[in-house]
Design an enzyme around this catalytic site. Structure first.
Site, PDB file in Angstrom:
ATOM      1  N   GLY A   7      33.722  46.637  39.774  1.00 44.91           N
ATOM      2  CA  GLY A   7      34.786  46.363  40.439  1.00 44.91           C
ATOM      3  C   GLY A   7      34.386  47.169  41.891  1.00 44.91           C
ATOM      4  O   GLY A   7      33.790  46.505  42.908  1.00 44.91           O
ATOM      5  N   ARG A   8      34.197  48.496  41.841  1.00 43.80           N
ATOM      6  CA  ARG A   8      34.217  49.590  42.845  1.00 43.80           C
ATOM      7  C   ARG A   8      32.857  49.211  43.292  1.00 43.80           C
ATOM      8  O   ARG A   8      32.652  49.309  44.643  1.00 43.80           O
ATOM      9  CB  ARG A   8      34.099  50.875  42.409  1.00 43.80           C
ATOM     10  CG  ARG A   8      34.427  51.896  43.416  1.00 43.80           C
ATOM     11  CD  ARG A   8      34.041  53.199  42.711  1.00 43.80           C
ATOM     12  NE  ARG A   8      34.970  53.463  41.476  1.00 43.80           N
ATOM     13  CZ  ARG A   8      36.165  54.073  41.615  1.00 43.80           C
ATOM     14  NH1 ARG A   8      36.712  54.613  42.731  1.00 43.80           N
ATOM     15  NH2 ARG A   8      36.817  54.087  40.478  1.00 43.80           N
ATOM     16  N   CYS A  46      56.620  61.125  54.260  1.00 44.37           N
ATOM     17  CA  CYS A  46      57.512  62.226  53.984  1.00 44.37           C
ATOM     18  C   CYS A  46      57.117  62.749  52.635  1.00 44.37           C
ATOM     19  O   CYS A  46      58.016  62.783  51.648  1.00 44.37           O
ATOM     20  CB  CYS A  46      58.910  61.995  54.094  1.00 44.37           C
ATOM     21  SG  CYS A  46      59.475  61.336  55.736  1.00 44.37           S
TER      22      CYS A  46
HETATM   23  N1  LLP Z   1      37.092  46.323  33.738  1.00 41.25           N
HETATM   24  C1  LLP Z   1      38.106  46.858  33.111  1.00 41.25           C
HETATM   25  C2  LLP Z   1      38.535  46.641  31.761  1.00 41.25           C
HETATM   26  C3  LLP Z   1      38.700  47.974  33.736  1.00 41.25           C
HETATM   27  O1  LLP Z   1      39.778  48.598  33.726  1.00 41.25           O
HETATM   28  C4  LLP Z   1      38.217  48.198  35.162  1.00 41.25           C
HETATM   29  C5  LLP Z   1      38.849  49.449  35.938  1.00 41.25           C
HETATM   30  C6  LLP Z   1      37.021  47.821  35.793  1.00 41.25           C
HETATM   31  C7  LLP Z   1      36.418  46.676  34.892  1.00 41.25           C
HETATM   32  C8  LLP Z   1      36.421  47.837  36.816  1.00 41.25           C
HETATM   33  O2  LLP Z   1      35.959  49.289  37.099  1.00 41.25           O
HETATM   34  P1  LLP Z   1      35.043  49.785  38.229  1.00 41.25           P
HETATM   35  O3  LLP Z   1      33.717  49.144  38.275  1.00 41.25           O
HETATM   36  O4  LLP Z   1      35.831  49.517  39.435  1.00 41.25           O
HETATM   37  O5  LLP Z   1      34.895  51.194  37.952  1.00 41.25           O
HETATM   38  N2  LLP Z   1      42.101  52.981  40.892  1.00 41.25           N
HETATM   39  C9  LLP Z   1      40.953  53.898  40.327  1.00 41.25           C
HETATM   40  C10 LLP Z   1      39.990  53.061  39.331  1.00 41.25           C
HETATM   41  C11 LLP Z   1      40.908  52.338  38.305  1.00 41.25           C
HETATM   42  C12 LLP Z   1      40.023  51.613  37.712  1.00 41.25           C
HETATM   43  C13 LLP Z   1      40.848  50.711  36.536  1.00 41.25           C
HETATM   44  N3  LLP Z   1      39.832  49.880  35.712  1.00 41.25           N
HETATM   45  C14 LLP Z   1      40.341  54.489  41.569  1.00 41.25           C
HETATM   46  O6  LLP Z   1      40.826  54.176  42.607  1.00 41.25           O
HETATM   47  O7  LLP Z   1      39.382  55.155  41.413  1.00 41.25           O
END
Ligand code: LLP
Length: 419
Positions: A280-281, A347
């Protein structure tokens, strides 16, 4: 990353000055670089294509990181699949042109209706996280006369060494099934009439800058694959989840996709397992920034504040995880540098995007909050009745509005007065 660079004294997205974007669309606004997005996905595809174990691999963008249709559509056109966690995300990716056979469905709380929708769409795989979920899926697939393709999300109990709120693979997490229970669960799944066991899945956490926990997790997963094979349960694909981190600040080193993937692919060589990834990120984080304008400079008793027109509702990460985002002036100016807490109008004391940042700024200046492409707009809210920001895609010299700024009327459109 070269998507955002200073050119003639002004920060640009590709070839477009951010001052121009602000004039045309206002602030706050999320600004993305098309070339940075496609390059990020291409890096995965290149590494996979260059390795024998990468044949037939599927990169499923984790939609939760950024669900804008234009971005999903770009990735779909580039051959990506999608990792979804809700019926809403399913609808989004289908609207964006996703191939259903490239969709994996993760998440601990899939409703019956969501399962129905995904079965009818014909997705690639359900990542199952508990026995009751497995049984429910079996029932619903039976009602629809279908066989549901299933992976079990196994919790390898590996410490990802990241922020506790974004670690998911430890025993204490609500995610996945315990490693020690996995074998028994697979036996059960294999015996269900409307379930087809096709894969195995894990996701250990997010924003990992050290790739070694991924290797540890894969070792544990492969041990299980072998045990399953010995019992006649054949696994066709391994889903390694997401989690590869990005560089948010100067002192961080972002591992290359090759450094992350090649050791994993080496272990998978010759096993005939299709690789599925859920980044994702890494695909969107550094391809986007949040553009905001300074409304006021305020000298408090102990601190200076730069009060901007973006707030915690636009970018929750600093408030929620004490996450760091670089904050830079769009048009750097000479003058006195002071430390500012960069805060929004909401706020709440937690409403800051950065603290004690040395800045040389004046009221009215534009700031860019960097690395905001992931979990930025996707987590935005309407707290304080703040319409969500516009989203803009820059493509070379072209600027496209990919999501209009919300209006206040939209925010209360569903609300009703009592008779
Ligand atoms: N697969 C699953 C099952 C997940 O739960 C997640 C992210 C991903 C893939 C993708 O992960 P990434 O490649 O993006 O690390 N809101 C938080 C991050 C939460 C991630 C939740 N799960 C932040 O802003 O850092």
């Amino acid at each position: 990353m070269t998507a955002f660079t200073l050119q003639n004294g002004t920060l640009h997205a590709e070839s477009v000055a951010l001052t121009h974007v602000a004039e045309q669309f206002g602030t706050p606004a999320y600004v993305y670089s098309r070339s940075a997005l496609t390059a990020a996905l291409q890096e995965f595809h290149d590494v996979l294509n260059a390795h024998p174990a990468g044949a037939g691999a599927l990169v499923c963008f984790a939609v939760k990181a950024n669900s804008n249709l234009a971005i999903l559509n770009l990735f779909a056109r580039q051959g990506a699949g999608f990792d979804i966690v809700s019926g809403g995300e399913l609808q989004r990716v289908l609207a964006a042109g996703a191939d259903p056979q490239k969709i994996v469905f993760s998440g601990v709380g899939k409703t019956a209706e969501e399962m129905r929708q995904a079965l009818e769409a014909g997705i690639f795989c359900f990542n199952i996280e508990s026995i009751p979920e497995l049984d429910r899926l079996n029932d619903i697939a039976g009602e629809l006369g279908k066989k549901a393709p299933v992976s079990l999300r196994v919790n390898p109990n590996v410490d990802p060494k990241t922020h506790p709120y974004i670690s998911t693979g430890l025993k204490a997490a609500k995610f996945g099934v315990a490693y020690d229970d996995a074998l028994a669960l697979y036996r059960r799944a294999a015996g269900l009439a409307n379930i087809a066991v096709t894969g195995i899945d894990c996701h250990i956490g997010s924003q990992l800058l050290d790739p070694s926990p991924f290797i540890e997790a894969l070792d544990r997963i492969l041990a299980l694959v072998d045990q399953l094979a010995a019992e006649g349960i054949r696994i066709h694909h391994v889903d390694l989840g997401g989690g590869l981190g990005i560089k948010y600040r100067a002192d961080q080193v972002q591992p290359t996709v090759a450094a992350y993937l090649n050791p994993l692919l080496d272990k998978l060589k010759g096993r005939g397992l299709k690789v599925v990834l859920e980044p994702g990120r890494r695909l969107v984080g550094n391809a986007g920034l949040l553009l905001t304008r300074i409304e006021y400079l305020k000298a408090g008793e102990e601190k200076n504040f730069a009060i901007i027109d973006a707030a915690m509702n636009d970018l929750m990460r600093p408030a929620l995880y004490e996450a760091w985002h670089d904050i830079v002036p769009v048009t750097p100016r000479p003058g006195v540098t002071q430390d500012y807490d960069v805060v929004g109008p909401v706020c709440e004391t937690g409403d800051f995007l950065g603290q004690a940042r040395p800045l040389t700024v004046q009221p009215g200046d534009l700031l860019a909050v960097m690395s905001a492409g992931a979990y930025g707009m996707a987590m935005a809210s309407n707290y304080n009745t703040r319409p969500r920001a516009a989203e803009i895609m820059v493509d070379g010299t072209q600027v496209h509005l990919i999501r209009a700024r919300e209006s206040v009327e939209q925010l209360y459109a569903g609300e009703k007065l009592l008779p």
